[in-house]
Design a protein around this motif. Structure first.
Motif, PDB file in Angstrom:
ATOM      1  N   VAL A   1       0.856  -1.175   0.000  1.00 20.13           N
ATOM      2  CA  VAL A   1       0.000   0.000   0.000  1.00 20.13           C
ATOM      3  C   VAL A   1       0.898   1.232   0.000  1.00 20.13           C
ATOM      4  O   VAL A   1       1.819   1.338   0.811  1.00 20.13           O
ATOM      5  CB  VAL A   1      -0.914   0.030   1.249  1.00 20.13           C
TER       6      VAL A   1
ATOM      7  N   ILE B   1       1.720   5.035   0.700  1.00 22.91           N
ATOM      8  CA  ILE B   1       1.349   6.089   1.644  1.00 22.91           C
ATOM      9  C   ILE B   1       2.243   7.287   1.368  1.00 22.91           C
ATOM     10  O   ILE B   1       3.451   7.134   1.194  1.00 22.91           O
ATOM     11  CB  ILE B   1       1.545   5.622   3.105  1.00 22.91           C
TER      12      ILE B   1
ATOM     13  N   ARG C   1       3.896  10.282   3.038  1.00 24.20           N
ATOM     14  CA  ARG C   1       4.225  10.674   4.410  1.00 24.20           C
ATOM     15  C   ARG C   1       5.248  11.795   4.365  1.00 24.20           C
ATOM     16  O   ARG C   1       6.352  11.600   3.867  1.00 24.20           O
ATOM     17  CB  ARG C   1       4.780   9.454   5.140  1.00 24.20           C
TER      18      ARG C   1
ATOM     19  N   VAL D   1       3.712   0.112   2.791  1.00 27.66           N
ATOM     20  CA  VAL D   1       3.453  -0.863   3.841  1.00 27.66           C
ATOM     21  C   VAL D   1       3.081  -2.162   3.137  1.00 27.66           C
ATOM     22  O   VAL D   1       2.237  -2.171   2.242  1.00 27.66           O
ATOM     23  CB  VAL D   1       2.294  -0.412   4.765  1.00 27.66           C
TER      24      VAL D   1
ATOM     25  N   VAL E   1       1.232  -5.544   2.796  1.00 23.81           N
ATOM     26  CA  VAL E   1      -0.053  -6.048   3.294  1.00 23.81           C
ATOM     27  C   VAL E   1       0.039  -7.544   3.568  1.00 23.81           C
ATOM     28  O   VAL E   1       0.507  -8.312   2.732  1.00 23.81           O
ATOM     29  CB  VAL E   1      -1.180  -5.768   2.276  1.00 23.81           C
TER      30      VAL E   1
ATOM     31  N   TRP F   1      -6.578  -3.409   6.620  1.00 23.32           N
ATOM     32  CA  TRP F   1      -5.639  -4.511   6.449  1.00 23.32           C
ATOM     33  C   TRP F   1      -4.658  -4.556   7.610  1.00 23.32           C
ATOM     34  O   TRP F   1      -4.435  -3.559   8.277  1.00 23.32           O
ATOM     35  CB  TRP F   1      -4.772  -4.317   5.197  1.00 23.32           C
ATOM     36  N   SER F   2      -4.034  -5.724   7.793  1.00 23.04           N
ATOM     37  CA  SER F   2      -2.850  -5.795   8.653  1.00 23.04           C
ATOM     38  C   SER F   2      -1.652  -5.818   7.721  1.00 23.04           C
ATOM     39  O   SER F   2      -1.741  -6.262   6.578  1.00 23.04           O
ATOM     40  CB  SER F   2      -2.877  -7.052   9.530  1.00 23.04           C
TER      41      SER F   2
ATOM     42  N   VAL G   1       5.932  -2.950   8.151  1.00 23.99           N
ATOM     43  CA  VAL G   1       6.685  -1.839   7.579  1.00 23.99           C
ATOM     44  C   VAL G   1       8.154  -2.207   7.438  1.00 23.99           C
ATOM     45  O   VAL G   1       8.639  -3.147   8.068  1.00 23.99           O
ATOM     46  CB  VAL G   1       6.556  -0.570   8.455  1.00 23.99           C
TER      47      VAL G   1
ATOM     48  N   ILE H   1      -3.707  -0.822   8.639  1.00 25.53           N
ATOM     49  CA  ILE H   1      -3.920   0.215   7.638  1.00 25.53           C
ATOM     50  C   ILE H   1      -5.417   0.361   7.425  1.00 25.53           C
ATOM     51  O   ILE H   1      -6.102  -0.615   7.134  1.00 25.53           O
ATOM     52  CB  ILE H   1      -3.257  -0.151   6.293  1.00 25.53           C
ATOM     53  N   LYS H   2      -5.921   1.593   7.596  1.00 30.91           N
ATOM     54  CA  LYS H   2      -7.339   1.869   7.361  1.00 30.91           C
ATOM     55  C   LYS H   2      -7.437   2.823   6.183  1.00 30.91           C
ATOM     56  O   LYS H   2      -6.826   3.891   6.194  1.00 30.91           O
ATOM     57  CB  LYS H   2      -7.998   2.482   8.590  1.00 30.91           C
ATOM     58  N   ASP H   3      -8.184   2.430   5.174  1.00 28.20           N
ATOM     59  CA  ASP H   3      -8.362   3.242   3.984  1.00 28.20           C
ATOM     60  C   ASP H   3      -9.839   3.552   3.848  1.00 28.20           C
ATOM     61  O   ASP H   3     -10.679   2.678   4.015  1.00 28.20           O
ATOM     62  CB  ASP H   3      -7.864   2.453   2.765  1.00 28.20           C
TER      63      ASP H   3
END
Length: 147
Positions: free
Chosen positions: A67, A69, A71, A78, A80, A98-99, A102, A118-120
């Motif tokens: 995923v 990101i 930042r 990250v 998944v 998802w879990s 990193v 991770i929350k989308d």
């Protein structure tokens, strides 16, 4: 996100977003072949984002995904592990959780392989108060229980 219903000799084009949906009237494919062709070509050649695909998630190899990101203006990833939750509602925020793990290259303050969640979800930047802004206001006000 567009949806196409094929009902015998008729098609119905429906567009969905977080606030609901809107549909065309049934279109007879034999009486309006040009319009039918426009709809099919539009969906066939549309960008993945227009079709509702999340392009920040990339399949890599051996079924693993990462995923993307952003930042501090830098692109990070990250990895998944598992889908934990997906919203099944057509209305709402389209939340997916998802879990993952990193890498220290992207997150130097964390240990290599640190587990994360991770929350989308859909975010409407035109809203005056997004969820993030509300949480920041609550945090700045030192409200107990705000992450």
């Amino acid at each position: 996100m567009p949806g196409l219903q094929i009902l015998g000799d008729h098609i119905i084009l429906t567009l969905f977003d977080w606030g609901g949906s809107i549909s065309t009237h049934p279109l007879h494919i034999h009486q309006c072949p040009k319009a039918f062709l426009h709809v099919l070509l539009g969906i066939t050649f549309s960008d993945a984002v227009v079709l509702g695909f999340d392009t920040t998630i990339s399949p890599i190899k051996e079924g693993k995904k990462k995923v993307q990101i952003i930042r501090d203006g830098k692109e990070c990833f990250v990895w998944v592990n598992q889908l934990l939750f997906i919203s099944r509602s057509l209305h709402g925020w389209g939340t997916t959780v998802w879990s993952g793990v990193v890498t220290q290259a992207d997150f130097p303050e964390l240990e290599e392989g640190q587990k994360v969640v991770i929350k989308d979800s859909f975010v409407d930047p035109l809203r005056r108060y997004t969820k993030g802004k509300i949480l920041k206001i609550l945090e700045d006000s030192e409200i107990k229980g705000v992450p």
